[in-house]
Write a protein that holds these residues in place. Structure first.
Motif, short mmCIF file in Angstrom:
data_model
loop_
_atom_site.label_atom_id
_atom_site.label_comp_id
_atom_site.label_asym_id
_atom_site.label_seq_id
_atom_site.Cartn_x
_atom_site.Cartn_y
_atom_site.Cartn_z
N LYS A 199 0.88 -1.22 0.18
CA LYS A 199 -0.12 0.05 0.12
C LYS A 199 0.97 1.37 0.09
N GLU A 200 2.17 1.18 0.39
CA GLU A 200 3.10 2.53 0.47
C GLU A 200 3.28 2.77 -0.82
N ASP A 201 3.52 1.77 -2.03
CA ASP A 201 3.78 2.16 -3.04
C ASP A 201 2.75 2.72 -3.98
N ILE A 202 1.58 2.42 -3.58
CA ILE A 202 0.33 3.12 -4.17
C ILE A 202 0.14 4.82 -3.40
N LYS A 203 0.63 4.72 -2.35
CA LYS A 203 0.39 6.06 -1.82
C LYS A 203 1.36 7.06 -2.30
N GLN A 204 2.57 6.41 -2.43
CA GLN A 204 3.71 7.37 -3.24
C GLN A 204 3.26 7.77 -4.63
N GLU A 205 2.77 6.74 -5.42
CA GLU A 205 2.29 7.07 -6.67
C GLU A 205 1.20 8.19 -6.41
N LYS A 206 0.38 8.19 -5.85
CA LYS A 206 -0.92 9.05 -5.73
C LYS A 206 -0.10 10.57 -5.16
N GLU A 207 0.82 10.65 -4.23
CA GLU A 207 1.54 11.64 -3.94
C GLU A 207 2.20 12.49 -5.09
#
Length: 184
Positions: free
Chosen positions: A149-157
């Motif tokens: 889920k951290e990878d997904i959050k970084q992409e959104k940022e």
């Protein structure tokens, strides 16, 4: 008058046909025997040229050893020639088979075999695909790549930082934009 469907009768009698057939077979056997004799004669002539008769009488041990070495060398060359000929024959046969297949494909006379319907259960299908280890690999989700889920959050940022492209173009236009580029 004969009808259109009737074939015309042959004017040669059966006994004449039989005698002609016997004469043709006799002539063919004579030609086969002559061809066989010619081949045998060519073989003897070829062997006479390639393999002269041995003169072993009156030779001492050194001469016999030299003769053996020469014979071994000639055997090696003959084996090399035989191997080359066999390789050429194999290559030519392979080429002939490939060309025959191409001719069949171009001719379109190849018939596809009729397929039969076969009922296979899911377990039998898995067993056929994976062999005896079908029970172990039945859980296909375990083999999938996990995404954190951290990878997904970084992409959104990263997407949020870019923002609206029109604002960036307006901010960088004119002399102020060029000054900002040099300051940064």
């Amino acid at each position: 008058m004969s009808k259109e469907g009737d074939t015309p009768k042959c004017k040669i009698s059966a006994s004449r046909k039989l005698s002609l057939k016997i004469l043709l077979l006799a002539r063919a056997t004579e030609e086969l025997e002559a061809e066989k004799a010619a081949r045998e004669e060519a073989k003897v002539r070829y062997l006479g040229e390639k393999l002269p008769p041995l003169q072993l009488t009156g030779l001492n041990l050194d001469d016999l050893l030299e003769l053996c070495k020469q014979m071994h060398a000639s055997i090696d060359t003959v084996d090399e020639e035989r191997y080359d000929c066999e390789a050429k024959v194999i290559k030519n046969n392979r080429d002939i088979n490939e060309l025959n297949l191409k001719v069949q494909d171009l001719g379109g006379k190849f018939k596809k075999p009729a397929l039969r319907k076969v009922r296979v259960s899911a377990d039998e299908m898995m067993r056929a695909l994976f062999g005896s280890r079908s029970k172990e690999s039945l859980d296909l989700r375990a083999n999938l790549k996990s995404v954190k889920k951290e990878d997904i959050k970084q992409e959104k940022e990263l997407n949020m930082e870019v923002g609206d492209w029109r604002k960036n173009v307006e901010a960088m236009s004119g002399m102020e934009g060029r000054k900002k580029m040099f300051d940064a």
